[in-house]
Scaffold this active site. Structure first.
Site, PDB file in Angstrom:
ATOM      1  N   GLU A  56     -70.864 -60.487 -44.690  1.00  9.59           N
ATOM      2  CA  GLU A  56     -70.153 -60.584 -43.412  1.00  9.59           C
ATOM      3  C   GLU A  56     -70.968 -61.371 -42.398  1.00  9.59           C
ATOM      4  O   GLU A  56     -72.192 -61.450 -42.482  1.00  9.59           O
ATOM      5  CB  GLU A  56     -69.802 -59.195 -42.870  1.00  9.59           C
ATOM      6  N   ARG A  81     -76.153 -49.685 -42.402  1.00  7.87           N
ATOM      7  CA  ARG A  81     -75.136 -49.804 -43.447  1.00  7.87           C
ATOM      8  C   ARG A  81     -74.112 -50.889 -43.128  1.00  7.87           C
ATOM      9  O   ARG A  81     -72.916 -50.749 -43.372  1.00  7.87           O
ATOM     10  CB  ARG A  81     -74.446 -48.450 -43.700  1.00  7.87           C
ATOM     11  N   CYS A  86     -75.924 -64.983 -46.510  1.00  6.65           N
ATOM     12  CA  CYS A  86     -76.850 -65.282 -47.604  1.00  6.65           C
ATOM     13  C   CYS A  86     -78.317 -65.070 -47.268  1.00  6.65           C
ATOM     14  O   CYS A  86     -79.067 -64.499 -48.063  1.00  6.65           O
ATOM     15  CB  CYS A  86     -76.624 -66.705 -48.112  1.00  6.65           C
ATOM     16  N   HIS A 123     -77.334 -72.675 -47.703  1.00  8.58           N
ATOM     17  CA  HIS A 123     -77.231 -71.480 -48.530  1.00  8.58           C
ATOM     18  C   HIS A 123     -78.596 -71.118 -49.092  1.00  8.58           C
ATOM     19  O   HIS A 123     -79.366 -71.983 -49.516  1.00  8.58           O
ATOM     20  CB  HIS A 123     -76.251 -71.686 -49.686  1.00  8.58           C
ATOM     21  N   ASP A 138     -78.604 -64.396 -56.979  1.00 14.30           N
ATOM     22  CA  ASP A 138     -77.914 -64.700 -55.729  1.00 14.30           C
ATOM     23  C   ASP A 138     -76.963 -63.558 -55.377  1.00 14.30           C
ATOM     24  O   ASP A 138     -75.861 -63.472 -55.900  1.00 14.30           O
ATOM     25  CB  ASP A 138     -77.142 -66.018 -55.849  1.00 14.30           C
TER      26      ASP A 138
END
Length: 275
Positions: A56, A81, A86, A123, A138
């Site tokens: 997210e 939590r 990435c 990324h 990943d």
């Protein structure tokens, strides 16, 4: 660099791996401490992380920015939590693997097909050594990302449930592809290069602030289970349009992300103005 030349990483201490609360992380993903840094343990940890912690970008849209020190990542993804994107996912997972005895290399990749114009390296992913072999690791791609590690070898193919991936060489780059109904599609490309925390900070700054970045324009949330993915982009959940008032409940009930009323209102204003 040849196939047999291992990519070297900067020391774990430079990345703050020693600050990780390993026990709290393992409770978060529901796994015991592995007996040894084996390939099987790596596979189990990878799958548990992807299915326990959502992908997210909400802090970008809440104007909080994204901090990449281990303390901040741990406070968000483990203690609160929440999820992340990435850099957060893979820097956290790299610290976990190093604490468990794996050798880890942190890398940056260009997302998208090689044939298109070159995109920035936005990324983050990893290589990890286990059982005398290297694996592409990943846990933070979102989209059509890996559920389990993929052997780091030209032509390596992996199938997990309904999804398949392939790793291959293209000149001096490695390319991860996924199998779609119309054939193999390239997800991202990378080189084996040494990176430092400052390299990740620069990439993260672009990803979280540049107008061209999708993460500053849309709510993007994903949760993966072993057989399906739930994805929210803007007000569209798995292809179905939500009402703005449903966003708060969907984040909590589908993705396990609990937000305060003011945070939820901010996101609703953002997605409403973006539509």
């Amino acid at each position: 660099m040849t196939d047999n030349t291992p990519a070297s990483d900067t020391p774990a201490s430079e990345w703050g791996a020693g600050l990780l609360d390993l026990d709290a992380y393992l409770r978060r993903i529901g796994r015991p401490v592995p007996a040894a840094p084996t390939v099987e343990s790596l596979r189990e940890l990878h799958r548990a992380h992807v299915t326990a912690i959502p992908f997210e970008n909400l802090d970008v849209l809440l104007d909080r920015g994204v901090r990449l020190d281990i303390g901040s990542i741990q406070a968000k993804l483990v203690e609160s939590r929440r999820g992340g994107y990435c850099y957060e996912h893979n820097l956290l997972f790299a610290a976990v693997l190093e604490r468990l005895g794996y050798r880890v290399t942190r890398l940056l990749a260009r997302v998208g097909p090689l044939g298109e114009r070159r995109r920035p390296r936005t990324h983050a992913m990893l290589l990890a050594e286990a059982g005398g072999t290297r694996h592409l690791v990943d846990v933070g791609f979102g989209g059509e990302g890996l559920l389990e590690p993929l052997p780091f070898a030209d032509g390596a193919v992996s199938q997990v449930g309904p999804w398949s991936w392939r790793l291959g060489r293209a000149g001096d780059e490695w390319v991860l592809s996924t199998l779609r109904p119309d054939g193999w599609a390239e997800l991202y490309a990378f080189r084996l290069e040494v990176h430092h925390p400052v390299d990740f900070e620069v990439s993260n700054h672009y990803t979280s602030t540049a107008p061209a970045s999708p993460f500053v324009r849309h709510v993007i949330v994903q949760r993966t289970t072993p057989g399906e993915r739930h994805r929210l982009q803007g007000l569209e959940l798995d292809g179905n349009e939500l009402k703005p008032g449903e966003l708060h409940a969907v984040l909590e009930e589908v993705f396990g992300i609990g937000l305060g009323p003011e945070e939820a209102e901010t996101l609703v204003r953002h997605v409403t103005s973006a539509n």
